[in-house]
Design an enzyme around this catalytic site. Structure first.
Site: not given
Ligand code: GLN
Ligand code: ZN
Length: 780
Positions: A631, A720, A510, A457, A625, A669, A459, A20-21
């Protein structure tokens, strides 16, 4: 290896480095610890290592410009000068920091962006990132190019030429890879309504011509132009545009041969379009769409080079090379051998790098796997078998078939009890006892939440300290007790802080989870984990997908103790927090010997058991979740229905074992919801939280026009980006949401989990979010 062998191609290889450089170099640069020169040096070394490795493993068509510091679609946007005005670019070479601002948002100096000095000082104005979305149906995410109606394109970076020359200086002749103009335009979006990006094609093509010209001048004889959009449903206009574009490009620089690469599926009804293009070569994906070989071989011009994508670029399973040869030899036999290439089905960036690093893996399982560099060897063996006869590589071929047979027969893969439970699934198990309206009333009375309830959400920041403690525990430097004490302290602090700032529905944070899928996979049977098998998810974020190799079951509760501990600290409701079956499936490397739907049902039953155990322990709300539900959508629309049917079924199977009074949340997401809104409604979650801030709530239109009845938390804070949203910004977003949904439906929450953010960003952002909710309640 002899010169007469059939050429071997990867369409691109992982950029991130065995260790992972690239990630570490990027992060060091972003945090100010190291210079741009250091970052660029690391990048250069990674490229060189990749080229050498491919040479060593028998790859003969070696790609260049497959590397990217962040994302190859962003690189393409920069290359053609599609740089939105907000980034203050006024021409000339783009500053590295502007490139990263497009990728991640951040601060830009007001000073002339072309002044060429290094890092921005952080006093400039905040600027948003480009939108990010999934690269076809992979777990890789690209930055969405934005085009204005009066978009001007200009060759702004010569990265493909520079990297071609960089390889040449090392004595390696490469085939540069560029993203094709039509796929590029299709992946982008207009800044304002009213025109289609495709209309910009005539303006874009001269830039591509210029680039091809420069590549030829630098000594390239072939270029790989990726047009994966050829495996999508295309309209007539789009098909016509392919013809126009490639006639122009091929004529502009006739000495440069084009290998047109399609991947991620079959060309299907675009076959006439693809085969009439005046290109010198065509790459086809024979892993996803093995059936297309015969037809294409029959219809394609015989002077064309056919690149056969035979080794899966997107999975980790070792191939049965003899089976592949059996399948293709009859067809290939009818094609001039000197015009065949053996290739991976797609770029290998979706596969981890080197299986040999996995010293801890069960040797049996390991013998069933192949990562990027092993796949290179597989390609080379196929080429040798086709050029020199199977006898020349008999032992390699036999070994691969033996591994396939051992895997098929292994008792580690098959668990009769799981199969039996799956076949006993009933309709009743997929339905809540009462309708949403009835549940809603019961839950409202029980939960007594204020209007515009606030939550997060799941974490909270995975700080260096949290990661260090986990690593220390993994290395047995601290005991399990010490580690748990540490996690309890973190959880307690998070609960106390959430209470203090006045959030209504709490989460435990989390901290004990390395990753939302891995954490569950590690506790389920049928999963295996690697130590170094990282693949790029976006930018510097890499994931290590679990390997689902066998039937899945849940030996014991996975999250109940942590939830209980967190709830014991507060009167406020703490959400139970689970990852849904579809997401676990879509973010794993999935066995390829039974249908994905069958694997998903097995996982759904395991999650269902966890849901009912959380309810028994007293959880009033349980969030499941399904970040990755969308996807899994097939690339072609006609196949959607079937996928959505089993995906929704699996979510319902996981979530419907509870009482009416237990509130089921789900989270998704960044997604467009318009085309899957039926399925989302059919999931019948009591509350759904979604990412909406970057689209300025436009994504809610789907819910409005559908009259989606259940509750919704549209994200009001773009997690993000490191930027902290102001209260007014949040209230403005909520107002946009209120113009689309009724107040009684609305929750206030961030776009997604906060684990990738810093506490310094999260604290003020959530304080502002709670304040915004307070003002809304007062004003309502
Ligand atoms: N419960 C996860 C968190 O809060 C949901 C993350 C996600 O949807 N990518 O990290
Ligand atoms: Zn999300």
């Amino acid at each position: 290896m002899s010169g007469s062998n059939i050429p071997v191609a990867t369409l691109g290889v992982p950029r991130i480095g065995r260790r992972r450089e690239l990630k570490f170099a990027l992060e060091a640069y972003w945090s100010g610890e190291s210079s741009a020169a250091t970052l660029l040096q690391t990048a250069k070394a990674l490229r060189a290592a990749n080229w050498m490795e491919q040479c060593d493993r028998g790859v003969t068509k070696i790609p260049s410009n497959d590397f990217s510091l962040y994302d190859h679609v962003l690189d393409t946007a920069v290359m053609v000068g599609a740089i939105p005005a907000i980034y203050g670019w006024t021409g000339g070479e783009l500053l590295l920091d502007t490139y990263f601002a497009m990728a991640r948002g951040g601060r830009l100096n007001d000073a002339s962006p072309a002044c060429g000095h290094g890092r921005h000082n952080g006093h400039g104005k905040g600027v948003r990132a480009l939108e990010m979305t999934k690269w076809f149906d992979t777990n890789y995410h690209y930055m969405v190019p934005e085009f204005s109606a009066d978009q001007v394109f200009a060759l702004t970076s010569t990265k493909p030429v520079d990297e071609f020359q960089e390889a040449k200086a090392l004595g390696i002749h490469t085939r540069p890879v560029i993203l094709g103009p039509l796929t590029f335009l299709k992946l982008g979006k207009p800044e304002e309504e009213g025109f289609e990006p495709l209309e910009l094609l005539p303006r874009l093509l001269p830039v591509y011509e210029q680039l091809l010209d420069r590549l030829a001048a630098a000594g390239a004889d072939w270029v790989q132009i990726d047009e994966p959009a050829l495996v999508l449903d295309l309209g007539d206009q789009e098909r016509k545009a392919y013809k126009q574009a490639y006639e122009k490009l091929a004529a502009a620089v006739p000495e440069l041969k084009i290998m047109l690469a399609t991947y991620f599926g079959g060309i299907g009804e675009n076959i006439d379009t693809a085969l009439c293009l005046p290109v010198a070569g065509l790459h086809i994906d024979l892993v996803r769409a093995p059936e297309q070989l015969e037809e294409i071989a029959r219809l394609a011009r015989k002077d064309m080079v056919l690149s056969l994508g035979l080794i899966d670029g997107r999975n980790i399973w070792r191939a049965d090379l003899q089976a592949i040869l059996d399948r293709i030899e009859p067809v290939v036999g009818a094609w001039p051998l000197e015009r065949i290439e053996i290739a991976s089905s797609s770029s290998l960036i979706h596969a981890p790098i080197d299986l040999e690093l996995e010293t801890g893996l069960d040797p049996k399982l390991k013998s069933w796997l192949a990562f990027s560099v092993q796949k290179m060897s597989e390609l080379s063996i196929l080429s040798q078998a086709l050029s020199g006869g199977r006898a020349s590589v008999m032992s390699e071929l036999k070994a691969s078939s033996e591994a396939a047979a051992a895997r098929a027969a292994s008792p580690n893969v098959h668990n009769p009890a799981v199969r039996e439970r799956v076949s006993g699934i009933t309709e009743e198990m997929k339905n809540r006892a009462s309708s949403f309206t009835e549940r809603h009333a019961i839950q409202r009375a029980k939960l007594q939440l204020p209007a515009f309830p606030t939550t997060t959400i799941g974490s909270f920041p995975q700080t260096a300290e949290v990661r260090r403690a986990r690593a220390a525990h993994l290395r047995n430097e601290i005991s399990r007790d010490q580690y748990e004490t540490f996690l309890k302290r973190e959880t307690e602090a998070a609960i106390r802080w959430q209470e203090e700032i006045g959030l209504d529905v709490l989460v435990h944070g989390e901290f004990e989870r390395n990753d939302m899928v891995q954490y569950f996979g590690e506790q389920l049977s049928g999963f295996a984990f690697t130590k170094h098998a990282w693949v790029q998810s976006y930018g510097s974020r890499y994931v290590r997908p679990p390997i689902i190799y066998g039937d899945v079951s849940r030996p014991r509760p996975m999250t109940v103790d942590w939830w209980k501990y967190a709830q014991s600290l507060t009167e406020k409701p703490v959400k139970g927090m689970l990852t849904g079956p579809v997401t676990i499936l879509n973010w794993s490397f999935v066995r390829d010997d039974i249908p994905r739907s069958a694997v998903c049902r097995q996982i759904a039953l395991a999650i269902r058991d966890e849901v009912t155990d959380l309810e028994k322990a007293g959880a009033r709300m349980i969030q499941i979740d399904e970040a990755a539900l969308r996807e899994g959508l097939p690339l072609r629309k006609p196949e959607w229905k079937e996928y959505l049917a089993w995906a929704v079924e699996c979510f319902r199977l996981a979530s419907s074992g509870v009482e009416d009074s237990t509130q089921i949340h789900t989270h998704m997401c960044y997604s467009e919801f318009n085309d899957v809104i039926d399925a989302i409604a059919a999931m019948d979650a009591d509350v759904i939280s979604i990412e909406t801030s970057r689209s300025k709530m436009e994504l809610l239109d789907a819910f409005r026009s559908y009259s989606y009845p259940n509750e919704i938390g549209p994200g009001v804070y773009d997690i993000h980006s490191p930027r902290v949203p102001e209260v007014a910004e949040i209230t403005n977003l909520v107002e946009l949401a209120r113009s689309r949904l009724s107040d009684s439906q609305l929750w206030i929450n961030p776009d997604c989990g906060l684990k990738t953010r810093k506490w310094d960003e999260v604290r003020p952002a959530l304080v502002n979010m709670v304040e915004a909710a307070k003002r809304l309640r007062e004003a309502a």
